[in-house]
Scaffold this motif. Structure first.
Motif, PDB file in Angstrom:
ATOM      1  N   HIS A  30      90.720 129.774 -19.424  1.00 37.27           N
ATOM      2  CA  HIS A  30      91.020 129.723 -17.993  1.00 37.27           C
ATOM      3  C   HIS A  30      89.924 130.394 -17.171  1.00 37.27           C
ATOM      4  CE1 HIS A  30      95.135 128.471 -19.038  1.00 37.27           C
ATOM      5  NE2 HIS A  30      95.083 129.389 -19.976  1.00 37.27           N
ATOM      6  N   SER A  31      88.791 130.623 -17.770  1.00 35.39           N
ATOM      7  CA  SER A  31      87.736 131.367 -17.073  1.00 35.39           C
ATOM      8  C   SER A  31      87.003 130.457 -16.096  1.00 35.39           C
ATOM      9  CB  SER A  31      86.752 131.958 -18.088  1.00 35.39           C
ATOM     10  OG  SER A  31      86.134 130.935 -18.808  1.00 35.39           O
ATOM     11  N   HIS A  32      86.125 131.056 -15.301  1.00 29.94           N
ATOM     12  CA  HIS A  32      85.359 130.325 -14.298  1.00 29.94           C
ATOM     13  C   HIS A  32      84.274 129.497 -14.966  1.00 29.94           C
ATOM     14  CE1 HIS A  32      87.167 132.606 -10.975  1.00 29.94           C
ATOM     15  NE2 HIS A  32      87.115 133.638 -11.796  1.00 29.94           N
ATOM     16  N   ARG A 114      69.501 115.184  -8.133  1.00 32.97           N
ATOM     17  CA  ARG A 114      70.122 115.704  -9.362  1.00 32.97           C
ATOM     18  C   ARG A 114      70.769 117.064  -9.113  1.00 32.97           C
ATOM     19  NH1 ARG A 114      70.558 111.228 -12.417  1.00 32.97           N
ATOM     20  NH2 ARG A 114      68.543 110.176 -12.605  1.00 32.97           N
ATOM     21  N   CYS A 115      70.088 117.894  -8.358  1.00 30.69           N
ATOM     22  CA  CYS A 115      70.668 119.201  -8.023  1.00 30.69           C
ATOM     23  C   CYS A 115      71.926 119.024  -7.191  1.00 30.69           C
ATOM     24  CB  CYS A 115      69.637 120.055  -7.288  1.00 30.69           C
ATOM     25  SG  CYS A 115      70.214 121.692  -6.810  1.00 30.69           S
ATOM     26  N   PHE A 116      71.899 118.073  -6.265  1.00 31.68           N
ATOM     27  CA  PHE A 116      73.080 117.796  -5.444  1.00 31.68           C
ATOM     28  C   PHE A 116      74.236 117.309  -6.311  1.00 31.68           C
ATOM     29  CE2 PHE A 116      75.600 114.804  -2.863  1.00 31.68           C
ATOM     30  CZ  PHE A 116      76.039 115.669  -1.865  1.00 31.68           C
ATOM     31  N   GLU A 117      73.957 116.464  -7.287  1.00 27.74           N
ATOM     32  CA  GLU A 117      75.003 115.994  -8.190  1.00 27.74           C
ATOM     33  C   GLU A 117      75.605 117.143  -8.986  1.00 27.74           C
ATOM     34  OE1 GLU A 117      73.241 113.046 -10.626  1.00 27.74           O
ATOM     35  OE2 GLU A 117      73.311 111.467  -9.102  1.00 27.74           O
ATOM     36  N   ALA A 118      74.748 118.047  -9.469  1.00 26.43           N
ATOM     37  CA  ALA A 118      75.250 119.189 -10.235  1.00 26.43           C
ATOM     38  C   ALA A 118      76.136 120.086  -9.373  1.00 26.43           C
ATOM     39  CB  ALA A 118      74.085 119.987 -10.816  1.00 26.43           C
ATOM     40  N   LEU A 119      75.741 120.316  -8.117  1.00 28.77           N
ATOM     41  CA  LEU A 119      76.555 121.137  -7.222  1.00 28.77           C
ATOM     42  C   LEU A 119      77.882 120.448  -6.889  1.00 28.77           C
ATOM     43  CD1 LEU A 119      73.815 122.479  -4.776  1.00 28.77           C
ATOM     44  CD2 LEU A 119      74.979 123.728  -6.606  1.00 28.77           C
ATOM     45  N   VAL A 120      77.846 119.122  -6.735  1.00 27.89           N
ATOM     46  CA  VAL A 120      79.100 118.390  -6.472  1.00 27.89           C
ATOM     47  C   VAL A 120      80.046 118.516  -7.650  1.00 27.89           C
ATOM     48  CG1 VAL A 120      80.062 116.077  -6.177  1.00 27.89           C
ATOM     49  CG2 VAL A 120      78.101 116.785  -4.815  1.00 27.89           C
ATOM     50  N   ALA A 125      84.965 120.579  -9.447  1.00 27.14           N
ATOM     51  CA  ALA A 125      85.789 121.130 -10.526  1.00 27.14           C
ATOM     52  C   ALA A 125      86.510 122.384 -10.086  1.00 27.14           C
ATOM     53  CB  ALA A 125      84.918 121.427 -11.752  1.00 27.14           C
ATOM     54  N   GLY A 126      86.012 123.067  -9.064  1.00 31.73           N
ATOM     55  CA  GLY A 126      86.644 124.296  -8.610  1.00 31.73           C
ATOM     56  C   GLY A 126      86.128 125.480  -9.382  1.00 31.73           C
ATOM     57  N   GLY A 154      85.373 120.262 -21.866  1.00 25.17           N
ATOM     58  CA  GLY A 154      85.779 119.704 -20.592  1.00 25.17           C
ATOM     59  C   GLY A 154      84.728 118.778 -20.008  1.00 25.17           C
ATOM     60  N   HIS A 155      85.192 117.794 -19.242  1.00 27.32           N
ATOM     61  CA  HIS A 155      84.291 116.789 -18.666  1.00 27.32           C
ATOM     62  C   HIS A 155      83.303 117.430 -17.692  1.00 27.32           C
ATOM     63  CE1 HIS A 155      82.984 112.821 -17.559  1.00 27.32           C
ATOM     64  NE2 HIS A 155      83.267 113.026 -16.287  1.00 27.32           N
ATOM     65  N   SER A 156      83.753 118.334 -16.865  1.00 33.30           N
ATOM     66  CA  SER A 156      82.864 118.967 -15.891  1.00 33.30           C
ATOM     67  C   SER A 156      81.808 119.827 -16.568  1.00 33.30           C
ATOM     68  CB  SER A 156      83.682 119.819 -14.917  1.00 33.30           C
ATOM     69  OG  SER A 156      84.617 119.031 -14.225  1.00 33.30           O
ATOM     70  N   GLU A 157      82.218 120.577 -17.564  1.00 35.53           N
ATOM     71  CA  GLU A 157      81.254 121.420 -18.279  1.00 35.53           C
ATOM     72  C   GLU A 157      80.226 120.572 -19.015  1.00 35.53           C
ATOM     73  OE1 GLU A 157      83.374 124.030 -20.814  1.00 35.53           O
ATOM     74  OE2 GLU A 157      83.933 125.403 -19.196  1.00 35.53           O
ATOM     75  N   ARG A 158      80.659 119.420 -19.506  1.00 34.62           N
ATOM     76  CA  ARG A 158      79.734 118.538 -20.196  1.00 34.62           C
ATOM     77  C   ARG A 158      78.677 117.994 -19.239  1.00 34.62           C
ATOM     78  NH1 ARG A 158      83.575 115.975 -22.910  1.00 34.62           N
ATOM     79  NH2 ARG A 158      83.633 114.219 -21.487  1.00 34.62           N
TER      80      ARG A 158
END
Length: 489
Positions: A30-32, A114-120, A125-126, A154-158
């Protein structure tokens, strides 16, 4: 298959919960999510260097310095184009319907999107995701042993991990194919014109930061690739040693080359070209000596010609890194990962001894053939300062490997072994093997446990007679798994 083990110099944090269900251990976290700091930093350095170089080119155009302007443009465009190709290749955008992204790559703005995609991905993901299974290792029972076969994250971490890995590669390309020649050029122009103006000074500072960061990424990637069976984390002291080590090494090397070029301008060409050709053909010479075959896992659609071209580009980057600093890895073109995972202390010592001698010769030749401009500079003091700075770089490198390297307990030998004779070292190792003791650790806390082979064979015999106990095999190790460490750089 070897079990995953973790090495950490920092205090390990335990996951929130762990359950065993149908032979599969689930570790719920449950960590950030880690912010993509490396992506943002690489993008900022890319944009800052690009903009400062364009402003400087405008200044050169106004003053009529066509030669400086031409070289500055070349050293900006070449790494920028290679970065666009690298990002497109890693993310496989050519086979996807993404015209806007490809158009921005054509405008050399690929790192921004690419940086914008990573920030999105990160903000979508929160900062704290809903409870989900971040890591799930499936266990298949084979001959009474539990064998880990798959990771599920997780999908976001991937997605964030993919962006981090891509920008680490681009940071290395930017540092050693763009920033290092740019810094060398601007320092040479400064000495030749005997004047430093603000635009050039800002560009030189940015390029030095970019080179140091690229070298730091090289060191971290080398550790992660060489010890990919372990989870690796570095302490702040390790980062401090690497930053000082890399910064002093690169600054001294660039200064020595520039000073030599100001005294013997045309002789610097064979020096640089000789270094480039030596380090470029060294991996290929070893490849031909081993009579190996080209790896086939670089890209499935590549022919042998395409694979050779990619390997040549990879070898060129490797050679450019070694011209200015130690690359931290050794290429093995016969291996599927192209990296030799064995720690080669002999090559490390040979490189730094040879580089120290070369820098000393370059600075000595500059001292005897320097121009009248240096009459107001204490030349002997400058020579001594450069040699001391390079010696300090070597010292911090030794401190890193001796005390701060996260995997130093896996080294068969370390820096302290150089202080002992070979006979004493062999005698101690023989006694240690008889007693079944571990090698000495330099960490203040235990980082891992190594089990002798005899105990493993005894345990395998017992497991073949008793039903497998999954919790006893994985409970302590699996619950010690922490977040993905690809953001270490």
């Amino acid at each position: 298959m070897e079990e995953e083990r973790e090495i950490s110099d920092m205090e390990q944090s335990q996951p929130d919960s762990a359950t065993v269900e149908n032979g599969v251990m689930l570790v719920v976290n449950h960590s950030h999510i880690r912010p993509p700091f490396s992506v943002v930093l690489a993008t900022v350095l890319y944009c800052a260097e690009f903009v400062c170089a364009l402003v400087l080119c405008r200044k050169y155009h106004d003053t009529g310095d066509t030669i400086w302007m031409s070289f500055t443009i070349v050293f900006v465009l070449v790494p920028a184009v290679l970065i666009q190709l690298t990002l497109t290749f890693i993310h496989r955008d050519l086979g996807r319907d993404r015209p806007l992204v490809l158009f921005l790559h054509l405008l050399l703005l690929g790192p921004l999107i690419r940086c914008f995609e990573a920030l999105v991905v990160y903000f979508k993901a929160g900062r704290k995701e809903e409870p989900y299974v971040t890591i799930s290792r499936k266990i298949s029972l084979k001959k009474g042993q539990g064998i880990p076969t798959e990771w599920e994250i997780g999908h976001s971490e991937r997605k964030l991990a993919a962006h981090r890995n891509a920008f680490k590669r681009t940071a290395v390309i930017q540092a050693f194919l763009g920033s290092t020649p740019q810094l060398t050029l601007q320092l040479y122009a400064t000495i030749q014109e005997k004047y430093v103006f603000s635009n050039r000074l800002i560009l030189m500072i940015i390029t030095l930061i970019s080179i140091t960061y690229g070298a730091l990424v090289c060191s971290v990637l080398a550790i992660q690739i060489r010890y990919d069976d372990y989870k690796v984390r570095l302490r702040p002291a390790a980062y401090f040693c690497m930053i000082v080590w890399r910064g002093l090494e690169i600054a001294t090397r660039v200064t020595a080359l520039v000073l030599f070029s100001t005294a013997l301008t045309y002789y610097v060409i064979p020096v640089g070209l000789g270094n480039l050709l030596f380090f470029f053909f060294l991996p290929w010479g070893e490849f031909w000596a081993k009579k190996g075959s080209l790896p086939e896992n670089i890209e499935k659609n590549f022919s042998k010609l395409g694979t050779t071209v990619v390997l040549c580009m990879f070898t060129l980057l490797y050679a450019c890194i070694n011209i200015f600093c130690w690359s931290a890895v050794q290429l093995d073109l016969t291996h599927r990962e192209l990296i030799e995972k064995k720690q080669r202390w002999d090559r490390l010592a040979t490189y730094y001894c040879g580089r120290f001698v070369e820098n000393f010769l370059l600075i000595t030749l500059w001292y005897f053939y320097k121009s009248d401009f240096y009459e107001y500079v204490c030349a002997p003091l400058l020579v001594v300062q450069l040699l001391i700075c390079y010696s300090l770089a070597v010292l911090f490198m030794l401190l890193f490997y001796q005390f701060c390297h996260p995997c130093r307990r896996l080294f068969r030998y370390n820096v302290h072994d150089c202080l002992h004779c070979v006979c004493c070292r062999k005698g101690k190792e023989r006694d240690r093997r008889r007693r079944g003791e571990l090698p000495p650790s330099y960490s203040t806390a235990a980082t891992m446990v190594l089990v002798p082979e005899e105990q493993l064979e005894l345990q395998d015999t017992q497991n073949s007679q008793q039903p497998p106990d999954i919790t006893s095999q994985l409970g302590e190790r699996e619950t010690a798994i922490i977040d993905d460490t690809t953001d270490a750089a």
